[in-house]
Design an enzyme around this catalytic site. Sequence first.
Site, PDB file in Angstrom:
ATOM      1  N   HIS A   1       0.573  -1.354   0.266  1.00  0.00           N
ATOM      2  CA  HIS A   1       0.203  -0.274  -0.253  1.00  0.00           C
ATOM      3  C   HIS A   1       0.994   1.514   0.275  1.00  0.00           C
ATOM      4  O   HIS A   1       0.372   2.236   0.377  1.00  0.00           O
ATOM      5  CB  HIS A   1      -0.765   0.031   1.504  1.00  0.00           C
ATOM      6  CG  HIS A   1      -0.459   0.217   2.403  1.00  0.00           C
ATOM      7  ND1 HIS A   1       0.118  -0.212   3.113  1.00  0.00           N
ATOM      8  CD2 HIS A   1      -0.423   1.133   3.093  1.00  0.00           C
ATOM      9  CE1 HIS A   1       0.893   0.451   4.607  1.00  0.00           C
ATOM     10  NE2 HIS A   1       0.271   0.999   3.847  1.00  0.00           N
TER      11      HIS A   1
HETATM   12  C1  UD1 Z   1      -2.306   6.374   5.408  1.00  0.00           C
HETATM   13  C2  UD1 Z   1      -0.540   6.758   6.086  1.00  0.00           C
HETATM   14  C3  UD1 Z   1       0.235   5.623   5.818  1.00  0.00           C
HETATM   15  C4  UD1 Z   1      -0.118   4.159   6.187  1.00  0.00           C
HETATM   16  C5  UD1 Z   1      -1.497   3.784   5.837  1.00  0.00           C
HETATM   17  C6  UD1 Z   1      -2.404   2.645   7.076  1.00  0.00           C
HETATM   18  C7  UD1 Z   1      -0.358   8.738   4.852  1.00  0.00           C
HETATM   19  C8  UD1 Z   1       0.287  10.067   4.703  1.00  0.00           C
HETATM   20  N1  UD1 Z   1      -1.142   7.411   4.782  1.00  0.00           N
HETATM   21  O1  UD1 Z   1      -2.398   5.858   4.114  1.00  0.00           O
HETATM   22  O2  UD1 Z   1       1.638   6.482   6.739  1.00  0.00           O
HETATM   23  O3  UD1 Z   1       0.667   3.459   6.237  1.00  0.00           O
HETATM   24  O4  UD1 Z   1      -2.302   5.023   6.269  1.00  0.00           O
HETATM   25  O5  UD1 Z   1      -3.296   1.965   6.084  1.00  0.00           O
HETATM   26  O6  UD1 Z   1      -1.337   9.586   6.009  1.00  0.00           O
HETATM   27  N2  UD1 Z   1      -8.729   5.092   0.212  1.00  0.00           N
HETATM   28  C9  UD1 Z   1     -10.586   4.300   0.583  1.00  0.00           C
HETATM   29  N3  UD1 Z   1     -11.175   4.093   1.532  1.00  0.00           N
HETATM   30  C10 UD1 Z   1     -10.259   4.606   3.137  1.00  0.00           C
HETATM   31  C11 UD1 Z   1      -8.919   4.840   3.347  1.00  0.00           C
HETATM   32  C12 UD1 Z   1      -8.691   5.408   1.832  1.00  0.00           C
HETATM   33  O7  UD1 Z   1     -11.004   4.185  -0.781  1.00  0.00           O
HETATM   34  O8  UD1 Z   1     -10.900   4.440   4.263  1.00  0.00           O
HETATM   35  C13 UD1 Z   1      -8.465   5.463  -0.498  1.00  0.00           C
HETATM   36  C14 UD1 Z   1      -8.391   7.003  -1.311  1.00  0.00           C
HETATM   37  O9  UD1 Z   1      -8.725   6.785  -2.298  1.00  0.00           O
HETATM   38  C15 UD1 Z   1      -7.775   7.381  -1.022  1.00  0.00           C
HETATM   39  C16 UD1 Z   1      -6.363   6.331  -0.405  1.00  0.00           C
HETATM   40  O10 UD1 Z   1      -7.057   5.326  -0.324  1.00  0.00           O
HETATM   41  O11 UD1 Z   1      -7.147   8.906  -1.446  1.00  0.00           O
HETATM   42  C17 UD1 Z   1      -5.058   6.193   0.451  1.00  0.00           C
HETATM   43  O12 UD1 Z   1      -5.726   6.661   1.608  1.00  0.00           O
HETATM   44  P1  UD1 Z   1      -4.604   7.677   3.045  1.00  0.00           P
HETATM   45  O13 UD1 Z   1      -5.580   7.782   4.214  1.00  0.00           O
HETATM   46  O14 UD1 Z   1      -4.227   9.369   1.917  1.00  0.00           O
HETATM   47  O15 UD1 Z   1      -3.464   7.712   2.948  1.00  0.00           O
HETATM   48  P2  UD1 Z   1      -3.277   5.454   3.168  1.00  0.00           P
HETATM   49  O16 UD1 Z   1      -2.141   5.181   2.003  1.00  0.00           O
HETATM   50  O17 UD1 Z   1      -4.014   5.032   3.162  1.00  0.00           O
HETATM   51  N1  UDP Z   2      -4.110  -5.059   9.037  1.00  0.00           N
HETATM   52  C1  UDP Z   2      -5.655  -5.366   9.546  1.00  0.00           C
HETATM   53  N2  UDP Z   2      -5.341  -5.799   7.839  1.00  0.00           N
HETATM   54  C2  UDP Z   2      -5.729  -5.668   6.892  1.00  0.00           C
HETATM   55  C3  UDP Z   2      -4.503  -5.684   6.552  1.00  0.00           C
HETATM   56  C4  UDP Z   2      -3.405  -5.089   7.611  1.00  0.00           C
HETATM   57  O1  UDP Z   2      -5.720  -5.551  10.079  1.00  0.00           O
HETATM   58  O2  UDP Z   2      -6.200  -6.009   5.489  1.00  0.00           O
HETATM   59  C5  UDP Z   2      -3.459  -4.681  10.153  1.00  0.00           C
HETATM   60  C6  UDP Z   2      -2.149  -5.112  10.063  1.00  0.00           C
HETATM   61  O3  UDP Z   2      -1.796  -6.892  10.808  1.00  0.00           O
HETATM   62  C7  UDP Z   2      -1.520  -4.835  10.749  1.00  0.00           C
HETATM   63  C8  UDP Z   2      -1.833  -2.989  10.511  1.00  0.00           C
HETATM   64  O4  UDP Z   2      -3.266  -3.253   9.950  1.00  0.00           O
HETATM   65  O5  UDP Z   2      -1.626  -4.001  12.209  1.00  0.00           O
HETATM   66  C9  UDP Z   2      -0.729  -2.553   9.940  1.00  0.00           C
HETATM   67  O6  UDP Z   2      -1.610  -1.374   8.914  1.00  0.00           O
HETATM   68  P1  UDP Z   2      -1.181  -0.571   7.250  1.00  0.00           P
HETATM   69  O7  UDP Z   2      -0.369  -2.016   6.629  1.00  0.00           O
HETATM   70  O8  UDP Z   2      -2.258  -0.263   6.735  1.00  0.00           O
HETATM   71  O9  UDP Z   2      -0.108   0.405   7.476  1.00  0.00           O
HETATM   72  P2  UDP Z   2       0.976   0.808   8.107  1.00  0.00           P
HETATM   73  O10 UDP Z   2       1.739  -0.321   9.746  1.00  0.00           O
HETATM   74  O11 UDP Z   2       2.084  -0.025   6.923  1.00  0.00           O
HETATM   75  O12 UDP Z   2       1.077   2.116   8.398  1.00  0.00           O
END
Ligand code: UD1
Ligand code: UDP
Length: 364
Positions: free
Chosen positions: A207
């Site tokens: 991601h």
């Molecule tokens: C964010 C964090 C990242 C973290 C990740 C965990 C920032 C800059 N990044 O990244 O550090 O590792 O969360 O998962 O804060 N979207 C949906 N539904 C949701 C959420 C997001 O469709 O419920 C889609 C949207 O198109 C959105 C994209 O995912 O634009 C990215 O979501 P965003 O929260 O901006 O960043 P993450 O990639 O989730």
């Molecule tokens: N996780 C989850 N379901 C998923 C993918 C991840 O519950 O489908 C959990 C995972 O076990 C971990 C956390 O989400 O505890 C990690 O989040 P993510 O990978 O989104 O973000 P990061 O840790 O890289 O910021």
Amino acid sequence: MLKIVSVVGARPQFIKAAAVSRVLRATEGVKEVLVHTGQHYDANMSDVFFEELEIPRPDYNLGIGSGTHGAQTGKMLEAIEKVLMEEKPDWVLVYGDTNSTLAGALAAVKLHIPVAHIEAGLRSFNRHMPEEINRVLTDHASDLLFAPTKTAVINLRHEGIPEERIKLVGDVMYDAALFYGKKAERQSQILNKLDLKPKGYVLATVHRAENTDDPVRLKVIFDALCEIAREIKVVLPLHPRTREALIKSAMYDKVALSICLTEPVGYLDMVMLEKNARLIATDSGGVQKEAFFYRVPCVTLREEMEWVELVELGWNHLVLPLSAEAVVDGIKLSLSDCAGLEGQPYGDSHAAQKIAQHLAHVPR
Ligand code: UD1
Ligand code: UDP
């Protein structure tokens, strides 16, 4: 009464907050007010964690949603400021390195409210990562920095953070892994549901912006995972960001033929998938560590990493996704030669208690 406003918004923060909130709410003389920025909002990216991990309903849900970095962070800043002016807490507690973390820290520090940062001191030393900027700025705005590892403490010292602000407490994700690990064994049906045999599949997650937003990188990673899937089943709970990127690059249908793509799963299912995987390939910070907690070998699909202990102990191999061949070779090598050394770099699973003690006793 000590009032703490905790700010969360993204999936990994719900899991970290589950471990900490449970302890804060059991600590006499502490009142926690939970703020959800709404950065993650799909039911399988948010609600599922509140339900499964029994996190209290947020006192405020700001409903900010997705957007560009500036727009998202700016809206959060304004909305969190309003809450803080209303609540007037003794502390603001922020987690990790997302835009919700930075917005919470910035809103508080401008109002002269002390900030405590959980997971302080992590560094990739790559300023192109949005998370790196969020971490550095949050650490320098914080009054109490809860470091999960010795490496994190050293990073903070190098940046001149005063020693008395730094507290080495361990990793709250380790607390969560132990606390909820048993529950996962009892409750999760995911292995049956996906027809998986223990140690009979590779679990993958992707991601990170640097992997999803670059179509070449994205293709390299997914070509490699499809190649691996010819030999062993690959299961990949798909982050919405990655789903969108695969669809945009017209890769989704082809990938779905080779890889078992699922919707994002709840934490208990994820723990079960992790525990029983033969290997994990991921760019997630949390998932890398959970691989180690359950002693499953892991390949990290990135250029650099913050959790360097995992590589030092030999449980994790960093593979830069520059070519599909390199990724396939890296995964195959780890599949054949996997176990690392024993060690306990992430504390004693009482990080949350230590955090609660510090918050309650540091003079304000
Ligand atoms: C964010 C964090 C990242 C973290 C990740 C965990 C920032 C800059 N990044 O990244 O550090 O590792 O969360 O998962 O804060 N979207 C949906 N539904 C949701 C959420 C997001 O469709 O419920 C889609 C949207 O198109 C959105 C994209 O995912 O634009 C990215 O979501 P965003 O929260 O901006 O960043 P993450 O990639 O989730
Ligand atoms: N996780 C989850 N379901 C998923 C993918 C991840 O519950 O489908 C959990 C995972 O076990 C971990 C956390 O989400 O505890 C990690 O989040 P993510 O990978 O989104 O973000 P990061 O840790 O890289 O910021």
